[in-house]
Enzyme design. Structure first.
Site, PDB file in Angstrom:
ATOM      1  CB  SER A  17      -0.945  -0.045   1.190  1.00 14.42           C
ATOM      2  OG  SER A  17      -1.679  -1.230   1.094  1.00 14.42           O
ATOM      3  NE  ARG A  42       7.014  10.823  -3.829  1.00 14.29           N
ATOM      4  CZ  ARG A  42       6.201  11.030  -4.859  1.00 14.29           C
ATOM      5  NH1 ARG A  42       4.925  10.703  -4.786  1.00 14.29           N
ATOM      6  NH2 ARG A  42       6.645  11.565  -5.973  1.00 14.29           N
ATOM      7  CG  ASP A  52      -4.295  -0.028   1.075  1.00 17.89           C
ATOM      8  OD1 ASP A  52      -4.166   0.681   0.059  1.00 17.89           O
ATOM      9  OD2 ASP A  52      -4.063   0.404   2.225  1.00 17.89           O
TER      10      ASP A  52
HETATM   11  C1  BGC Z   1      -0.284   5.094   0.121  1.00 20.78           C
HETATM   12  C2  BGC Z   1      -1.343   4.362  -0.661  1.00 20.78           C
HETATM   13  C3  BGC Z   1      -2.249   3.564   0.279  1.00 20.78           C
HETATM   14  C4  BGC Z   1      -2.767   4.451   1.391  1.00 20.78           C
HETATM   15  C5  BGC Z   1      -3.660   3.695   2.372  1.00 20.78           C
HETATM   16  C6  BGC Z   1      -0.898   5.878   1.265  1.00 20.78           C
HETATM   17  O1  BGC Z   1       0.100   6.476   2.036  1.00 20.78           O
HETATM   18  O2  BGC Z   1       0.439   5.956  -0.722  1.00 20.78           O
HETATM   19  O3  BGC Z   1      -0.772   3.511  -1.627  1.00 20.78           O
HETATM   20  O4  BGC Z   1      -3.305   3.020  -0.465  1.00 20.78           O
HETATM   21  O5  BGC Z   1      -1.681   5.022   2.087  1.00 20.78           O
HETATM   22  O6  BGC Z   1      -2.992   2.631   2.961  1.00 20.78           O
END
Ligand code: BGC
Length: 471
Positions: free
Chosen positions: A155, A170, A208
């Site tokens: 995620s 990143r 996610d």
């Molecule tokens: C991430 C996402 C993720 C979200 C929730 C963010 O900081 O960049 O990819 O879906 O958090 O977990």
């Protein structure tokens, strides 16, 4: 007695955290504009716009899917390994193990980190699948038999190049494994798995939010069309399905394997308005940003998600103390001056206390910062916590309204279903109410009644399994 100056200072703070109708509507318009822009522009690590990442997931489940799969989930503070049996009737059975990720690995190096994840997968297989491993999936003709297909819920922003390929753009949410940036995350995990000779094939890389969208569509808890899967937890983000012809940056000819007409897009809306054209930017937001490894990025997330709400409260209380309006006697436990010492449960518990003496709020403040408070002080601190939570809820409505408008969903469907997961949407007091209030204040107006937000559990497990299935 509370000093009038504390009340006056808190009045000003509450006003500063309020989201006006103008900010709300300007932000929704800007989100719609930015999503169109993001669908045309490649999201690499230097891009500052809305990433709008094509995920190579080209269908949304019907509920009839069947099979047994592994899923692993790396999202915030925990790493979860599960095996899932999809029963084909919108139900599933799941076995899972979950453990926190050691802090030193979150900021260490890539090979130790992925080695740790593979060790956890190995332990899980030894505990739960030592007998049944042979009945699982077999792929003929491959060098070694591939027993388990695995969905990898990862995620963080990844530039995906295939269903199971993608380079990390990143880190967010406090992770900072520098030598992993730019690497193919699936390959890193597959290599660590292969080094341990585990019979596992990483078949799909899943954000996610994509998992949440998939699992919500599989479990069908409401009669509406599931339009968005989203997370309001440690971080925030959302995914929805887009027509491929509306994704100019996706070169369909270069991917003849993609024959469907839609593709799920991972918006990475945490990075909405990194340049702060429309969203609020208080002095507290500036301080939060200064203290994060991903400075200048994910600016929207830093106003909304669980990782930041406790820190915002801590910063406001520190300012009130420095003005000698609060915590003037006693020395506390020193944590008021320690960045990130309060997680989102601190403002959530303070806000949610409905007792007449605000004793729960009092205990929470005492435990978090070590100070005793009078009832009047607790009332003012509760107003601050509420203002921070309300702003988060109101801002969360922006991408939801933006995607509803962008997809013209209200013209196409009678009811719209949104699957949401994460500690903030699940536990923060009044959070969903705030989202609905704010949606009503946008051009969606009364049609907000046609939008249902429901908690989608296990998105990152079931959703990852569903993506492994289509792989
Ligand atoms: C991430 C996402 C993720 C979200 C929730 C963010 O900081 O960049 O990819 O879906 O958090 O977990």
């Amino acid at each position: 007695m509370t000093s009038t100056s504390l009340v006056t200072a808190v009045n000003d703070l509450v006003e500063e955290f309020a989201v006006s109708d103008k900010v709300l509507n300007d932000s929704v318009n800007y989100f719609v504009e930015q999503s169109v822009h993001g669908l045309a522009e490649t999201a690499d690590s230097s891009a500052r716009g809305l990433p709008m990442i094509p995920t190579f997931v080209t269908s949304v489940p019907t509920g009839e899917e069947k099979g047994t799969f592994l899923a692993v989930d790396l999202g915030g503070t925990n790493f979860r390994v599960c095996s899932l049996k999809l029963n084909g009737d919108s139900t599933y059975d799941m076995v899972q193990d979950k453990a926190p990720i050691p802090q030193e690995l979150m900021v260490g190096n890539c090979s130790d980190f992925f080695g740790h994840l593979a060790d956890r997968i190995q332990q899980f297989l030894e505990t739960h699948h030592s007998e049944t491993i042979s009945c699982a999936f077999e792929e003929e003709g491959a060098g070694k038999p591939v027993l388990f297909k695995m969905g990898f819920t990862f995620s963080f922003p990844v530039d995906q190049t295939a269903l199971n390929r993608g380079k990390l753009i990143r880190w967010t949410k406090g992770f900072d494994i520098k030598d992993a940036v730019g690497k193919d995350i699936c390959l890193e995990l597959q290599n660590a798995i292969d080094a341990r000779n585990l019979p596992v094939h990483v078949a799909a890389l899943v954000n996610d939010t994509v998992g949440t969208l998939m699992s919500r569509a599989y479990t069908k808890p409401s009669d509406g069309r599931t339009l968005i899967g989203c997370i309001f937890g440690t971080g925030t983000n959302g995914a929805y399905s887009e027509r491929i012809k509306k994704i100019p940056k996706f070169d369909a000819q270069a991917h003849p394997e993609v024959t469907e007409k839609i593709m799920v897009i991972n918006t990475e809306w945490g990075s909405f308005d990194n340049d702060l054209k429309v969203i609020p930017n208080t002095r507290f937001d500036k301080q939060v940003n200064e203290n994060t490894p991903n400075k200048g990025f994910h600016m929207f997330e830093k106003r909304i998600s669980g990782m930041f709400l406790g820190e915002l409260l801590r910063l406001v209380l520190t300012e009130l103390q420095s003005k000698k309006l609060l915590f003037t006697s006693g020395s506390g436990n020193g944590k008021l001056s320690v960045a990130w010492s309060a997680d989102s449960s601190v403002p959530a518990l303070i806000d949610g206390d409905s007792s007449s003496d605000l004793s729960l709020a009092g205990n929470t403040i005492k435990e978090a910062f070590g100070y005793e408070t009078t009832l009047e002080e607790r009332k003012q601190i509760q107003r601050v916590a509420r203002a921070i939570g309300k702003r988060s809820g109101y801002l969360s409505a922006i991408p939801l309204a933006g995607l509803i408008i962008h997809t013209k969903a209200l013209e196409k469907f009678d009811k719209i279903d949104i699957g949401a997961d994460g500690s903030v949407v699940e536990f923060y007091p009044h959070f969903q109410e705030y989202i609905h209030d704010a949606l009503r204040k946008t051009v969606i107006g009364d049609d907000e009644k046609r939008v249902a937000i429901g908690i989608a559990k296990d998105g990152s497990g079931v959703g990852a399994a569903l993506c492994a299935l289509v792989a």
